[in-house]
Scaffold this active site. Sequence first.
Site, PDB file in Angstrom:
ATOM      1  N   HIS A   1       0.724  -4.962   1.978  1.00  0.00           N
ATOM      2  CA  HIS A   1       0.686  -4.757   3.552  1.00  0.00           C
ATOM      3  C   HIS A   1       0.565  -6.101   3.997  1.00  0.00           C
ATOM      4  CE1 HIS A   1      -3.626  -5.087   3.601  1.00  0.00           C
ATOM      5  NE2 HIS A   1      -3.618  -4.291   2.472  1.00  0.00           N
TER       6      HIS A   1
ATOM      7  N   ASP B   1      -1.094  -4.228  -3.533  1.00  0.00           N
ATOM      8  CA  ASP B   1      -2.270  -4.640  -2.812  1.00  0.00           C
ATOM      9  C   ASP B   1      -3.272  -5.018  -3.529  1.00  0.00           C
ATOM     10  OD1 ASP B   1      -3.979  -4.660  -0.553  1.00  0.00           O
ATOM     11  OD2 ASP B   1      -3.984  -2.788  -0.267  1.00  0.00           O
TER      12      ASP B   1
HETATM   13  N1  BES Z   1      -6.779  -3.072  -0.162  1.00  0.00           N
HETATM   14  C1  BES Z   1      -7.527  -2.189   0.370  1.00  0.00           C
HETATM   15  C2  BES Z   1      -7.749  -1.019  -0.672  1.00  0.00           C
HETATM   16  C3  BES Z   1      -8.776  -1.287  -1.965  1.00  0.00           C
HETATM   17  C4  BES Z   1      -9.856  -2.130  -1.710  1.00  0.00           C
HETATM   18  C5  BES Z   1      -8.491  -0.693  -3.119  1.00  0.00           C
HETATM   19  C6  BES Z   1     -10.770  -2.172  -2.703  1.00  0.00           C
HETATM   20  C7  BES Z   1      -8.961  -0.802  -4.066  1.00  0.00           C
HETATM   21  C8  BES Z   1     -10.459  -1.642  -4.009  1.00  0.00           C
HETATM   22  C9  BES Z   1      -6.876  -1.776   1.530  1.00  0.00           C
HETATM   23  O1  BES Z   1      -6.522  -2.539   2.283  1.00  0.00           O
HETATM   24  C10 BES Z   1      -7.832  -1.089   2.556  1.00  0.00           C
HETATM   25  O2  BES Z   1      -9.111  -1.582   2.846  1.00  0.00           O
HETATM   26  N2  BES Z   1      -7.580   0.181   2.764  1.00  0.00           N
HETATM   27  C11 BES Z   1      -8.503   1.058   3.617  1.00  0.00           C
HETATM   28  C12 BES Z   1      -7.681   2.303   3.575  1.00  0.00           C
HETATM   29  C13 BES Z   1      -8.028   3.347   4.816  1.00  0.00           C
HETATM   30  C14 BES Z   1      -7.824   2.627   6.034  1.00  0.00           C
HETATM   31  C15 BES Z   1      -7.094   4.530   4.931  1.00  0.00           C
HETATM   32  C16 BES Z   1      -9.755   1.099   2.766  1.00  0.00           C
HETATM   33  O3  BES Z   1     -10.087   1.232   1.776  1.00  0.00           O
HETATM   34  O4  BES Z   1     -10.766   1.503   3.645  1.00  0.00           O
HETATM   35 ZN    ZN Z   2      -5.233  -3.973   1.253  1.00  0.00          ZN
END
Ligand code: BES
Ligand code: ZN
Length: 599
Positions: free
Chosen positions: A220, A301
């Site tokens: 992303h 990611d």
């Molecule tokens: N990269 C993160 C997800 C993540 C964080 C995966 C830590 C594993 C460990 C991602 O960009 C993110 O923050 N995603 C959101 C998803 C939501 C908006 C649907 C999240 O985790 O809150």
């Molecule tokens: Zn992310």
Amino acid sequence: MAMNKFGPVVAWLACAAPAVAAPPSRAVAPQQEREVWITIGTDALQPVRSSFQREGVALPAPTFQTEGVAVMRLSESQVMRLGQSVHEELNRCAGFIAHASEAEAIAAAKADAAPAQNLATPTYSINNAPSVNALLAEVRELNIRNTINSLSTNWTNRYYNAQTGQDAAAWLRGQWADLAKDRPDISVAFFKHFSWKQQSVIATIQGTTHPSEIVVLGGHLDSINQSSPSAGVAPGADDDASGVSCLTEILRVAIAKGYRPARTVKFMAYAGEEVGLYGSDAIAKSYKNDAANVVGVLQLDMTNYKGSAYDFGITMDRTSPALNTHVINLITTYLPTLTYTQFNCGYGCSDHASWTSAGFPASMPFEATINTDNKKIHTPEDTLTYMGGTADHSVKFAKLGAAFMAEVAKGASEGNVPPRVGPALNNTAALDATYKVPRCAEEGLSCDSGTLLNGRANLGPEVNRPNTLKGSCPDGTSGIFHHDESIDRIKVGTPDGTEMVAGKAVKVDVTVFTYSTAEDRLDLYAAANADSPTWTFIGTLAPTLAGTSTLSTTYTLPAGGRQALRARFRYGGAAGACGTGTYDDHDDLMFAVGAAATP
Ligand code: BES
Ligand code: ZN
């Protein structure tokens, strides 16, 4: 994920921040507290309920619950409070989604509990070592570092609805287009989103032989500052400049090595992941609507913070078990010194979830595990400096991504022989007009001449006689069909039903018609290169029955993409690849052999 006409109706809750980012559909602030229907993982219910209770607030009971997902009705302020609770109690970001109506929430819960399985899972194989190794040798840490640096320092943030977010998208599009400028088979374009400023960027390498089958490598483009989403400083160096920079390096390496995939490969930098997987959700839904054949999706990611002893954390939830196994096989085959572990995000934590929901197989190898990841994400401190100022950890993901590309999309880089695409088959040979012998041109588990060799010379007669490479050895013409000697069929294949690749033991079955068990002998030879065959002796077999019987032996396949077997059935005389006996039958079978998995 639920949608209204503008996109998913998501209450995004920044990690540990008591603020709800405005969903794109809500341009005008509501006048009064709205009720919201949410879906939430059932594992979060008890801890969140306790946290609410400590503040004297009762969390309403779910109105609907199915495998792992619950539906409940909350006020918007409760939704905000819930975001905080999830983070405090479960040490992870808000993994719940708000919906416009109860019906939508229930539909989403059902879809979440039973992910769409609308498309057949493709078979994944590892047989493209020469191209993979050429690509891996070309990956450079400095390039990844430079791209992370540009993405994380050129703009205040890459927020999905900020001009800086769109400026970063335009810059990336320019970078990718510049890499691809000498490749007319590569196009770079925006995937347009109409409800927010940032566009997704897609680079497409058109597949050479299977262009309708699509392989996606994604990450992303957006970043977020959890306490000040639209204007705060959000370098997002790890989250997710690191993933996008790996994609950029994989694209560069593919072009540098003249890689041309058999299937179409798409590099995707998604807009709006941080606010609810908006960009990937729109793209995956559009591909689903178009009934596109997406055979594998790799999500990168967060790839640059090494928080765990393991090099890779394989995300096991909301991903494809078959594709995860393939990714693990890629690690053990091509990156054997690196280690991996497995973990669950517990919710749709990144863009792989959009593809999984749309019914496509996706995997996400991650920098660490859910508890050992980079704690500075979504803050101004998610910088390259915080990660030691290098892209060393990301190099592993760029290599894994390059291996994924070349083994899922197949095709070959310059000078290498492309391996078979699709599931391995038991092949039946067809006459090859150039080589003048029965040939299996596609790699597979086995190759069978079928009926093409039945008879000898004018006896039978044997069609396309003499069926030796480019007519190199004639047959004897004495006798009567199936009274005297003939080779009627040759089959070669692995005894264990695996692919025929260099170094594998294969079984050869030759069906003969025997006149005399005392005098008739079958000589077998193999050639590694049918274009200039050197016949290596395998052995001489003696029939034990007069009439039709099948004689078998095994040998080890040499290296070479176009191999051949020579069978000679003789009455008396001595072993040799080509004789002059008037009862001699000579027949060849040509077949494709894959490269060994490791060089
Ligand atoms: N990269 C993160 C997800 C993540 C964080 C995966 C830590 C594993 C460990 C991602 O960009 C993110 O923050 N995603 C959101 C998803 C939501 C908006 C649907 C999240 O985790 O809150
Ligand atoms: Zn992310």
